[in-house]
Design a protein around this motif. Sequence first.
Motif, PDB file in Angstrom:
ATOM      1  N   PHE A 263      -3.341   8.807 -10.467  1.00  0.00           N
ATOM      2  CA  PHE A 263      -2.334   8.111 -10.103  1.00  0.00           C
ATOM      3  C   PHE A 263      -2.701   6.737 -10.304  1.00  0.00           C
ATOM      4  CE2 PHE A 263      -1.034  10.392  -5.951  1.00  0.00           C
ATOM      5  CZ  PHE A 263      -0.986  11.649  -6.741  1.00  0.00           C
ATOM      6  N   THR A 264      -1.417   5.922 -10.947  1.00  0.00           N
ATOM      7  CA  THR A 264      -1.212   4.731 -11.286  1.00  0.00           C
ATOM      8  C   THR A 264      -0.298   3.836 -10.487  1.00  0.00           C
ATOM      9  OG1 THR A 264      -1.939   5.240 -13.636  1.00  0.00           O
ATOM     10  CG2 THR A 264      -1.236   3.073 -13.356  1.00  0.00           C
ATOM     11  N   ILE A 265      -0.794   2.534  -9.932  1.00  0.00           N
ATOM     12  CA  ILE A 265      -0.232   1.587  -9.373  1.00  0.00           C
ATOM     13  C   ILE A 265       0.302   0.526 -10.148  1.00  0.00           C
ATOM     14  CG2 ILE A 265      -1.866   0.404  -7.873  1.00  0.00           C
ATOM     15  CD1 ILE A 265       0.091   0.717  -5.358  1.00  0.00           C
ATOM     16  N   SER A 266       1.550   0.175 -10.134  1.00  0.00           N
ATOM     17  CA  SER A 266       1.838  -1.068 -10.823  1.00  0.00           C
ATOM     18  C   SER A 266       3.123  -1.885  -9.970  1.00  0.00           C
ATOM     19  CB  SER A 266       2.340  -0.636 -12.383  1.00  0.00           C
ATOM     20  OG  SER A 266       3.509   0.114 -12.228  1.00  0.00           O
TER      21      SER A 266
ATOM     22  N   ASP B 266      -1.593  17.765  -2.961  1.00  0.00           N
ATOM     23  CA  ASP B 266      -0.750  16.314  -3.383  1.00  0.00           C
ATOM     24  C   ASP B 266       0.511  16.345  -2.326  1.00  0.00           C
ATOM     25  OD1 ASP B 266      -1.748  15.943  -6.403  1.00  0.00           O
ATOM     26  OD2 ASP B 266      -2.539  14.895  -4.717  1.00  0.00           O
ATOM     27  N   THR B 267       0.740  17.338  -1.734  1.00  0.00           N
ATOM     28  CA  THR B 267       2.144  17.682  -1.250  1.00  0.00           C
ATOM     29  C   THR B 267       2.202  16.807   0.017  1.00  0.00           C
ATOM     30  OG1 THR B 267       2.637  19.656  -2.189  1.00  0.00           O
ATOM     31  CG2 THR B 267       3.872  19.284   0.329  1.00  0.00           C
ATOM     32  N   ALA B 268       3.101  15.939   0.398  1.00  0.00           N
ATOM     33  CA  ALA B 268       2.983  15.140   1.653  1.00  0.00           C
ATOM     34  C   ALA B 268       4.216  13.981   1.622  1.00  0.00           C
ATOM     35  CB  ALA B 268       1.790  14.041   1.603  1.00  0.00           C
ATOM     36  N   VAL B 269       4.442  13.673   2.695  1.00  0.00           N
ATOM     37  CA  VAL B 269       5.416  12.451   2.767  1.00  0.00           C
ATOM     38  C   VAL B 269       4.847  11.128   2.337  1.00  0.00           C
ATOM     39  CG1 VAL B 269       6.984  11.107   4.072  1.00  0.00           C
ATOM     40  CG2 VAL B 269       6.934  13.440   4.618  1.00  0.00           C
ATOM     41  N   TYR B 270       5.333  10.574   1.408  1.00  0.00           N
ATOM     42  CA  TYR B 270       4.551   9.339   0.821  1.00  0.00           C
ATOM     43  C   TYR B 270       5.202   8.176   1.184  1.00  0.00           C
ATOM     44  CZ  TYR B 270       1.648  12.016  -2.493  1.00  0.00           C
ATOM     45  OH  TYR B 270       0.674  12.758  -2.657  1.00  0.00           O
ATOM     46  N   SER B 271       4.451   7.172   1.850  1.00  0.00           N
ATOM     47  CA  SER B 271       5.379   5.840   2.404  1.00  0.00           C
ATOM     48  C   SER B 271       4.674   4.725   1.827  1.00  0.00           C
ATOM     49  CB  SER B 271       5.143   5.835   3.968  1.00  0.00           C
ATOM     50  OG  SER B 271       5.851   7.032   4.521  1.00  0.00           O
ATOM     51  N   CYS B 272       5.443   3.665   1.619  1.00  0.00           N
ATOM     52  CA  CYS B 272       4.874   2.185   1.184  1.00  0.00           C
ATOM     53  C   CYS B 272       4.948   1.426   2.315  1.00  0.00           C
ATOM     54  CB  CYS B 272       5.600   1.791  -0.044  1.00  0.00           C
ATOM     55  SG  CYS B 272       7.262   1.258   0.280  1.00  0.00           S
ATOM     56  N   ALA B 273       3.911   0.431   2.463  1.00  0.00           N
ATOM     57  CA  ALA B 273       3.793  -0.371   3.561  1.00  0.00           C
ATOM     58  C   ALA B 273       3.730  -1.688   2.971  1.00  0.00           C
ATOM     59  CB  ALA B 273       2.797  -0.013   4.359  1.00  0.00           C
ATOM     60  N   ALA B 274       3.977  -2.892   3.719  1.00  0.00           N
ATOM     61  CA  ALA B 274       3.556  -4.144   3.320  1.00  0.00           C
ATOM     62  C   ALA B 274       2.649  -5.005   4.443  1.00  0.00           C
ATOM     63  CB  ALA B 274       4.907  -5.021   3.306  1.00  0.00           C
TER      64      ALA B 274
ATOM     65  N   GLY C  34       0.758  -1.188   0.000  1.00  0.00           N
ATOM     66  CA  GLY C  34      -0.075  -0.103  -0.060  1.00  0.00           C
ATOM     67  C   GLY C  34       0.674   1.246  -0.151  1.00  0.00           C
ATOM     68  N   TRP C  35       0.282   2.348  -0.608  1.00  0.00           N
ATOM     69  CA  TRP C  35       0.735   3.549  -0.494  1.00  0.00           C
ATOM     70  C   TRP C  35       0.097   4.346   0.357  1.00  0.00           C
ATOM     71  CZ3 TRP C  35       5.636   5.110  -1.777  1.00  0.00           C
ATOM     72  CH2 TRP C  35       6.330   4.489  -3.070  1.00  0.00           C
ATOM     73  N   PHE C  36       0.709   5.187   1.482  1.00  0.00           N
ATOM     74  CA  PHE C  36      -0.051   6.410   2.197  1.00  0.00           C
ATOM     75  C   PHE C  36       0.633   7.352   1.977  1.00  0.00           C
ATOM     76  CE2 PHE C  36      -3.193   3.727   4.609  1.00  0.00           C
ATOM     77  CZ  PHE C  36      -2.864   2.415   4.277  1.00  0.00           C
TER      78      PHE C  36
ATOM     79  N   VAL D   4      -3.727   6.123   0.079  1.00  0.00           N
ATOM     80  CA  VAL D   4      -3.556   6.519  -1.494  1.00  0.00           C
ATOM     81  C   VAL D   4      -3.718   5.288  -2.315  1.00  0.00           C
ATOM     82  CG1 VAL D   4      -2.016   7.603  -3.148  1.00  0.00           C
ATOM     83  CG2 VAL D   4      -1.656   8.208  -0.760  1.00  0.00           C
ATOM     84  N   SER D   5      -3.215   4.339  -2.058  1.00  0.00           N
ATOM     85  CA  SER D   5      -3.531   3.297  -3.089  1.00  0.00           C
ATOM     86  C   SER D   5      -2.902   1.919  -2.627  1.00  0.00           C
ATOM     87  CB  SER D   5      -2.753   3.540  -4.423  1.00  0.00           C
ATOM     88  OG  SER D   5      -3.011   2.595  -5.599  1.00  0.00           O
ATOM     89  N   PHE D   6      -3.130   0.774  -3.132  1.00  0.00           N
ATOM     90  CA  PHE D   6      -2.726  -0.526  -2.786  1.00  0.00           C
ATOM     91  C   PHE D   6      -2.829  -1.462  -4.192  1.00  0.00           C
ATOM     92  CE2 PHE D   6      -6.471  -3.182  -2.858  1.00  0.00           C
ATOM     93  CZ  PHE D   6      -7.339  -2.622  -1.836  1.00  0.00           C
ATOM     94  N   ILE D   7      -1.869  -2.490  -4.051  1.00  0.00           N
ATOM     95  CA  ILE D   7      -1.874  -3.441  -5.092  1.00  0.00           C
ATOM     96  C   ILE D   7      -1.578  -4.728  -4.467  1.00  0.00           C
ATOM     97  CG2 ILE D   7       0.583  -3.063  -5.806  1.00  0.00           C
ATOM     98  CD1 ILE D   7      -0.401  -3.428  -8.658  1.00  0.00           C
ATOM     99  N   GLY D   8      -2.061  -5.821  -4.842  1.00  0.00           N
ATOM    100  CA  GLY D   8      -1.825  -7.281  -4.550  1.00  0.00           C
ATOM    101  C   GLY D   8      -0.425  -7.472  -4.982  1.00  0.00           C
TER     102      GLY D   8
END
Length: 128
Positions: A68-71, A90-98, A35-37, A48-52
């Motif tokens: 936005f497009t996640i891939s 959209d200004t922010a700190v973007y983090s990915c998570a598992a 996921g992206w937050f 923000v978004s997630f992908i399997g």
Amino acid sequence: QVHLVESGGGSVQAGGSLRLSCAPSGRTDSISLIGWFRQAPGKEREFVSFIGWNGADAAYADSVKGRFTISMDNAKDTVFLEMDNLKPEDTAVYSCAASTEYYWDTYTYTSTHAYAYWGQGTQVTVSS
């Protein structure tokens, strides 16, 4: 343990584009979904978004849908977030998570509680 490293943040003008990358390492065989937050100053972290992890079941927040497009690149075990038509909000700190869990209701993955591992984050700044 899963270790996540984000890259690709930066500063752009409104209408511009950026591509964020998330590279997990370690026990990637335990990952179910990425996921992206994002978190703006003074605000709570938001989905923000997630992908399997198999590249399926992508979803987006309404605020970014269509922009936005996640891939993911399965060969490189890397997840990308292509961000187009960026806006100052959209200004922010973007983090990915598992996540390492499998939820029947995929809406669960819009919550930070579904994720066990987090990256350090990358700053995205959009000027008007």
